[in-house]
Design a protein around this motif. Structure first.
Motif, PDB file in Angstrom:
ATOM      1  N   ALA A 302     -20.142   6.623   3.874  1.00 30.45           N
ATOM      2  CA  ALA A 302     -21.351   5.919   4.341  1.00 30.45           C
ATOM      3  C   ALA A 302     -21.798   6.789   5.632  1.00 30.45           C
ATOM      4  CB  ALA A 302     -20.945   4.862   5.161  1.00 30.45           C
ATOM      5  N   SER A 303     -20.799   7.496   6.330  1.00 29.48           N
ATOM      6  CA  SER A 303     -21.036   8.590   7.449  1.00 29.48           C
ATOM      7  C   SER A 303     -21.711   9.807   6.674  1.00 29.48           C
ATOM      8  CB  SER A 303     -19.822   8.803   8.399  1.00 29.48           C
ATOM      9  OG  SER A 303     -19.242   7.583   8.838  1.00 29.48           O
ATOM     10  N   ILE A 304     -21.359  10.157   5.431  1.00 35.86           N
ATOM     11  CA  ILE A 304     -21.722  11.368   4.965  1.00 35.86           C
ATOM     12  C   ILE A 304     -23.270  11.094   4.676  1.00 35.86           C
ATOM     13  CG2 ILE A 304     -21.806  12.775   2.815  1.00 35.86           C
ATOM     14  CD1 ILE A 304     -18.810  12.504   2.717  1.00 35.86           C
ATOM     15  N   ARG A 305     -23.621   9.831   4.189  1.00 35.86           N
ATOM     16  CA  ARG A 305     -25.077   9.735   3.841  1.00 35.86           C
ATOM     17  C   ARG A 305     -25.803   9.693   5.199  1.00 35.86           C
ATOM     18  NH1 ARG A 305     -22.753   6.836  -0.651  1.00 35.86           N
ATOM     19  NH2 ARG A 305     -21.943   4.972   0.627  1.00 35.86           N
ATOM     20  N   ARG A 306     -25.370   9.050   6.134  1.00 36.15           N
ATOM     21  CA  ARG A 306     -26.254   8.759   7.488  1.00 36.15           C
ATOM     22  C   ARG A 306     -26.349  10.274   8.149  1.00 36.15           C
ATOM     23  NH1 ARG A 306     -26.008   4.226  10.230  1.00 36.15           N
ATOM     24  NH2 ARG A 306     -25.021   5.141  12.298  1.00 36.15           N
ATOM     25  N   ILE A 307     -25.412  10.895   7.964  1.00 36.72           N
ATOM     26  CA  ILE A 307     -25.359  12.502   8.587  1.00 36.72           C
ATOM     27  C   ILE A 307     -26.475  13.276   7.909  1.00 36.72           C
ATOM     28  CG2 ILE A 307     -24.399  14.580   9.011  1.00 36.72           C
ATOM     29  CD1 ILE A 307     -22.053  12.923  10.177  1.00 36.72           C
ATOM     30  N   SER A 308     -26.374  13.083   6.479  1.00 40.07           N
ATOM     31  CA  SER A 308     -27.223  14.024   5.565  1.00 40.07           C
ATOM     32  C   SER A 308     -28.527  13.612   5.711  1.00 40.07           C
ATOM     33  CB  SER A 308     -26.671  13.584   4.035  1.00 40.07           C
ATOM     34  OG  SER A 308     -25.652  14.408   3.854  1.00 40.07           O
ATOM     35  N   GLU A 309     -28.854  12.389   5.947  1.00 34.95           N
ATOM     36  CA  GLU A 309     -30.068  11.713   6.088  1.00 34.95           C
ATOM     37  C   GLU A 309     -30.993  12.582   7.339  1.00 34.95           C
ATOM     38  OE1 GLU A 309     -30.142   7.629   7.056  1.00 34.95           O
ATOM     39  OE2 GLU A 309     -29.672   7.056   4.879  1.00 34.95           O
ATOM     40  N   VAL A 310     -30.140  12.809   8.525  1.00 37.39           N
ATOM     41  CA  VAL A 310     -30.770  13.577   9.506  1.00 37.39           C
ATOM     42  C   VAL A 310     -30.839  14.892   9.075  1.00 37.39           C
ATOM     43  CG1 VAL A 310     -30.427  14.144  12.014  1.00 37.39           C
ATOM     44  CG2 VAL A 310     -29.474  12.017  11.287  1.00 37.39           C
ATOM     45  N   LEU A 311     -29.934  15.638   8.361  1.00 43.30           N
ATOM     46  CA  LEU A 311     -30.206  17.141   8.306  1.00 43.30           C
ATOM     47  C   LEU A 311     -31.090  17.216   7.126  1.00 43.30           C
ATOM     48  CD1 LEU A 311     -26.147  18.010   8.309  1.00 43.30           C
ATOM     49  CD2 LEU A 311     -27.880  18.393  10.086  1.00 43.30           C
ATOM     50  N   HIS A 312     -31.282  16.289   6.158  1.00 41.30           N
ATOM     51  CA  HIS A 312     -32.264  16.580   5.216  1.00 41.30           C
ATOM     52  C   HIS A 312     -33.634  16.269   5.656  1.00 41.30           C
ATOM     53  CE1 HIS A 312     -28.646  16.350   2.158  1.00 41.30           C
ATOM     54  NE2 HIS A 312     -29.317  17.571   2.397  1.00 41.30           N
ATOM     55  N   GLU A 313     -33.821  15.517   6.904  1.00 46.52           N
ATOM     56  CA  GLU A 313     -35.261  15.138   7.168  1.00 46.52           C
ATOM     57  C   GLU A 313     -35.922  16.399   7.682  1.00 46.52           C
ATOM     58  OE1 GLU A 313     -38.325  12.542   8.409  1.00 46.52           O
ATOM     59  OE2 GLU A 313     -36.668  12.203   7.265  1.00 46.52           O
ATOM     60  N   THR A 314     -36.988  16.854   7.278  1.00 46.19           N
ATOM     61  CA  THR A 314     -37.759  17.828   7.488  1.00 46.19           C
ATOM     62  C   THR A 314     -38.945  17.497   8.517  1.00 46.19           C
ATOM     63  OG1 THR A 314     -39.014  17.659   5.506  1.00 46.19           O
ATOM     64  CG2 THR A 314     -36.973  19.198   5.315  1.00 46.19           C
ATOM     65  N   SER A 315     -39.334  18.300   9.447  1.00 45.58           N
ATOM     66  CA  SER A 315     -40.421  18.029  10.103  1.00 45.58           C
ATOM     67  C   SER A 315     -41.538  18.298   9.377  1.00 45.58           C
ATOM     68  CB  SER A 315     -40.364  18.941  11.496  1.00 45.58           C
ATOM     69  OG  SER A 315     -41.368  18.829  12.324  1.00 45.58           O
ATOM     70  N   ASP A 316     -42.577  17.253   9.777  1.00 47.65           N
ATOM     71  CA  ASP A 316     -44.028  17.436   9.185  1.00 47.65           C
ATOM     72  C   ASP A 316     -44.961  18.087   9.739  1.00 47.65           C
ATOM     73  OD1 ASP A 316     -44.148  15.622  11.202  1.00 47.65           O
ATOM     74  OD2 ASP A 316     -45.104  13.827  10.077  1.00 47.65           O
ATOM     75  N   LEU A 317     -44.466  18.755  10.731  1.00 44.72           N
ATOM     76  CA  LEU A 317     -45.170  19.785  11.391  1.00 44.72           C
ATOM     77  C   LEU A 317     -44.444  21.037  11.564  1.00 44.72           C
ATOM     78  CD1 LEU A 317     -45.774  17.848  15.004  1.00 44.72           C
ATOM     79  CD2 LEU A 317     -47.410  18.058  12.759  1.00 44.72           C
ATOM     80  N   ASP A 318     -45.194  21.883  10.770  1.00 43.86           N
ATOM     81  CA  ASP A 318     -44.599  23.457  10.538  1.00 43.86           C
ATOM     82  C   ASP A 318     -45.654  24.598  11.020  1.00 43.86           C
ATOM     83  OD1 ASP A 318     -42.161  22.672   9.186  1.00 43.86           O
ATOM     84  OD2 ASP A 318     -43.230  22.262   7.340  1.00 43.86           O
ATOM     85  N   ASN A 319     -44.986  25.399  11.468  1.00 40.48           N
ATOM     86  CA  ASN A 319     -45.812  26.801  11.904  1.00 40.48           C
ATOM     87  C   ASN A 319     -46.442  27.065  10.518  1.00 40.48           C
ATOM     88  OD1 ASN A 319     -45.484  26.837  14.556  1.00 40.48           O
ATOM     89  ND2 ASN A 319     -43.938  28.234  14.790  1.00 40.48           N
ATOM     90  N   PRO A 320     -47.426  27.701  10.745  1.00 41.63           N
ATOM     91  CA  PRO A 320     -48.171  28.538   9.416  1.00 41.63           C
ATOM     92  C   PRO A 320     -47.625  29.735   9.243  1.00 41.63           C
ATOM     93  CG  PRO A 320     -49.682  28.847  11.508  1.00 41.63           C
ATOM     94  CD  PRO A 320     -48.463  27.766  11.913  1.00 41.63           C
ATOM     95  N   ALA A 321     -47.878  30.428   8.044  1.00 39.61           N
ATOM     96  CA  ALA A 321     -47.226  31.589   7.665  1.00 39.61           C
ATOM     97  C   ALA A 321     -47.529  32.734   8.634  1.00 39.61           C
ATOM     98  CB  ALA A 321     -47.532  32.105   6.173  1.00 39.61           C
ATOM     99  N   GLU A 322     -48.761  32.654   9.006  1.00 39.61           N
ATOM    100  CA  GLU A 322     -49.126  33.670  10.036  1.00 39.61           C
ATOM    101  C   GLU A 322     -49.757  33.126  11.157  1.00 39.61           C
ATOM    102  OE1 GLU A 322     -51.860  36.525   8.153  1.00 39.61           O
ATOM    103  OE2 GLU A 322     -50.331  37.361   6.488  1.00 39.61           O
ATOM    104  N   PRO A 323     -48.818  32.634  12.189  1.00 38.88           N
ATOM    105  CA  PRO A 323     -49.392  31.779  13.187  1.00 38.88           C
ATOM    106  C   PRO A 323     -50.266  32.593  14.396  1.00 38.88           C
ATOM    107  CG  PRO A 323     -47.181  32.125  13.457  1.00 38.88           C
ATOM    108  CD  PRO A 323     -47.601  32.759  12.161  1.00 38.88           C
TER     109      PRO A 323
END
Length: 609
Positions: A302-323
């Motif tokens: 259960a802990s593995i799944r909960r921790i993986s949820e955080v580590l696999h969560e990707t930010s929906d705000l990303d820097n562009p390729a050429e900022p």
């Protein structure tokens, strides 16, 4: 999921590899000792060869010493590897959380993230250490002991094989049943942590309303839920120990009884029987250790799944390729902007926003509670991304900028002011870590904070408690404004950041902004019209839309909402949440009635005199 977690072993790979190797060495020495003991009895004691006893006894002592060293080394490296794995896992989770956008953070509760960083990581640390040590040691010990036992006497050793198969099947069902309870238990820690966090952070409110008993009851319920689930889980797991001991003693009795008959018939020696009894304990104790490893792994799943949820969560705000790293100026443009906090929302929070704000302008933003004022300004610094349309800063879409560069040029003083434990100077330097003392003082003078700081005995070195609990609300707001000014931004956003400041000080701050930072674009959210009426232009928000945009005089003439609120506030009260029309007239009549009553009382007193 497992592969993601194993990446966090990093610099502790050598320790992780050394641990099972030392465990294997320990097992080999333990397996060798019963074999040597049988040789001492059969070839030494029974044959009367004292020299053989000394020689083989020396080998036993050496094997025991090597086994002891291997066990200690395995324990040391196992502790180092598991503790290092947990350290890296916490750091990766914490660093990953820092990359989250507000939308990502909204998916997790604060209590849930705290539980994942503490309890869940500790579960994984314990499971990892058990895997490195016991998961290597137990199967190896069982296999080696089984091989040696079958080498001595295959007929008697078949008892072990039958016992292992029966116990393995029973343990499978025990662990499978207990795993479900453990999976229910760890999310309950979130409720417990949430209860503690809420109580501690709001302890003043709890005491003010004398709600200690209710808060204690809430905590007890959360604690009782965890207790109940763990009792159910442990009641299943605890069957393992008596069942194991019953099997061990049954095997010992059967081997002793059958082995004694074989000794009498000369099919088995006394030394071989003693070795078989020793291997019996090795095999069944290894099976018990293996079962505990599986229990620990089932608890940690259960802990593995909960921790993986955080580590696999990707930010929906990303820097562009050429900022873009340079923000040209403080101009802001909204083009047909719609925004919703959730993609599947039925209705957006902001609807078709169109704005043109020139660089250096002071823009007031007013509106009722829930009119999306804060949502509007959050899009400027790209704390959220628009659902539709585009926001431009300095003539470029905010999505084209490097986020760090953009946020360094858009300084935000949030609605909920936060100060951190440390000195006033340390808090101010959040705005600019390299700011000199003189720059900090200049920013504080602009924010009208220098006056009260100088009255403190330690001045700018005064210690601020966590959350700024030892300064007033108005002082906290002014310190946060000074901190934002130290960034020397092109755009300054004040989200209702002078609500706890008196009107005179509010006027001084606005005047200082106008005179000292004229080139900075200033967006000021406020409830008081007096805080924004001297702005270049004012935005009136109503239910996620722009209801009016113009100067104070233009809005008084053209915007009904602005005019009604202005009149209610200048007559002694009212704000954007105050009903208009009949309610305002009723209040005016009440005030007139109170004034007439007061006049009558004064005249009666004069007559009596």
């Amino acid at each position: 999921m497992i592969r993601t977690l194993l990446k966090e072993v990093k610099e502790y790979k050598k320790a992780s590899i050394a641990t099972p190797l030392f465990m294997l060495l320990e097992v080999l020495m333990e397996t060798l000792i019963p074999f040597l003991m049988a040789s001492i009895i059969d070839d030494g004691v029974n044959a009367g060869d004292i020299g053989h006893i000394y020689r083989v006894g020396g080998f036993m002592v050496a094997a025991a010493a090597v086994g002891l060293f291997a066990g200690m080394a395995g324990g040391r490296y196992g502790a180092k590897a598991s503790a290092g794995f947990a350290k890296n896992l916490r750091e990766s989770m914490f660093n990953h959380i820092q990359t989250f956008s507000f939308a990502n953070i909204d998916k997790f509760s604060t209590a849930g993230l705290v539980t994942r960083l503490t309890t869940d990581v500790t579960n994984l640390q314990n499971a990892y250490q058990m895997i490195l040590r016991m998961f290597t040691r137990a199967p190896a010990s069982m296999i080696c002991a089984m091989v040696m036992a079958f080498n001595i006497n295959a007929r008697l050793s078949s008892i072990y094989l039958a016992a292992v198969i029966i116990l393995g099947v029973i343990l499978f069902f025990i662990i499978r049943h207990a795993t479900g309870f453990f999976q229910q238990a760890f999310p309950k820690y979130d409720e417990l942590n949430a209860s503690v966090q809420e109580n501690v952070s709001a302890v003043r409110v709890v005491k003010a309303y004398v709600r200690e008993e209710q808060e204690t009851s809430k905590f007890q319920r959360a604690s009782q839920n965890i207790y109940n689930i763990f009792v159910k889980a442990e009641c299943n797991v605890i069957v393992n120990a008596p069942l194991m001991m019953f099997t061990v003693y049954t095997c010992i009795i059967l081997i002793s009884w059958l082995g004694a008959k074989m000794i009498v018939s000369s099919a088995l020696t006394t030394g071989e029987l003693m070795s078989l009894l020793a291997y019996c304990m090795n095999i069944l104790m290894s099976l018990m250790m293996l079962s505990m490893v599986f229990v620990m792994i089932s608890m940690s799943m259960a802990s593995i799944r909960r921790i993986s949820e955080v580590l696999h969560e990707t930010s929906d705000l990303d820097n562009p390729a050429e900022p873009v790293y340079e923000v040209k100026d403080g101009s802001i443009t909204f083009r047909h902007v719609d925004f919703a906090y959730k993609k599947d929302s039925a209705e957006p929070v902001l609807k078709d926003i169109n704005l043109e704000i020139r660089s250096g302008e002071t823009i007031g933003i007013i509106g009722g509670t829930g009119s999306a004022k804060t949502s509007l300004v959050n899009l400027v610094s790209r704390l959220y991304d628009v659902t539709d349309g585009e926001v431009l800063v300095g003539g470029r879409n905010v999505k084209e900028y490097d986020m760090e560069s953009l946020r360094n040029q858009v300084s935000v003083v949030l609605q909920n002011n936060v100060l951190f434990s440390g000195s006033i100077l340390e808090n101010l330097r959040w705005g600019d870590p390299d700011a000199a003392d003189e720059e900090c003082e200049a920013a504080c003078r602009l924010a009208c904070a220098n006056e009260f700081i100088q009255r403190f005995p330690d001045g700018y070195h005064t210690h601020i408690e966590q959350g700024g609990s030892n300064v007033s609300g108005g002082q906290k707001q002014r310190l946060c404004i000074a901190r934002a000014l130290l960034k020397k931004p092109k755009i300054l956003i004040l989200d209702d950041s002078t609500s706890a400041v008196d009107t005179a000080t509010d006027g001084k701050i606005r005047r200082a902004f106008r005179e000292e930072i004229p080139d900075t674009t200033k967006l000021i959210i406020a409830q008081r019209i007096s805080s924004v009426q001297d702005a270049d232009r004012i935005i009136v928000m109503e239910e996620g839309r722009i209801d009016g945009f113009g100067t104070h005089e233009e809005l008084l003439a053209q915007n009904e909402i602005y005019r009604e609120v202005y009149e209610s506030q200048t007559q002694g009260g009212g704000d954007f949440d105050e009903p208009s029309g009949e309610a305002s007239e009723e209040k005016a009549r009440e005030r007139s009635g109170e004034a007439l009553d007061e006049k009558g009382r004064i005249e009666r007193k004069r007559g009596e005199a």
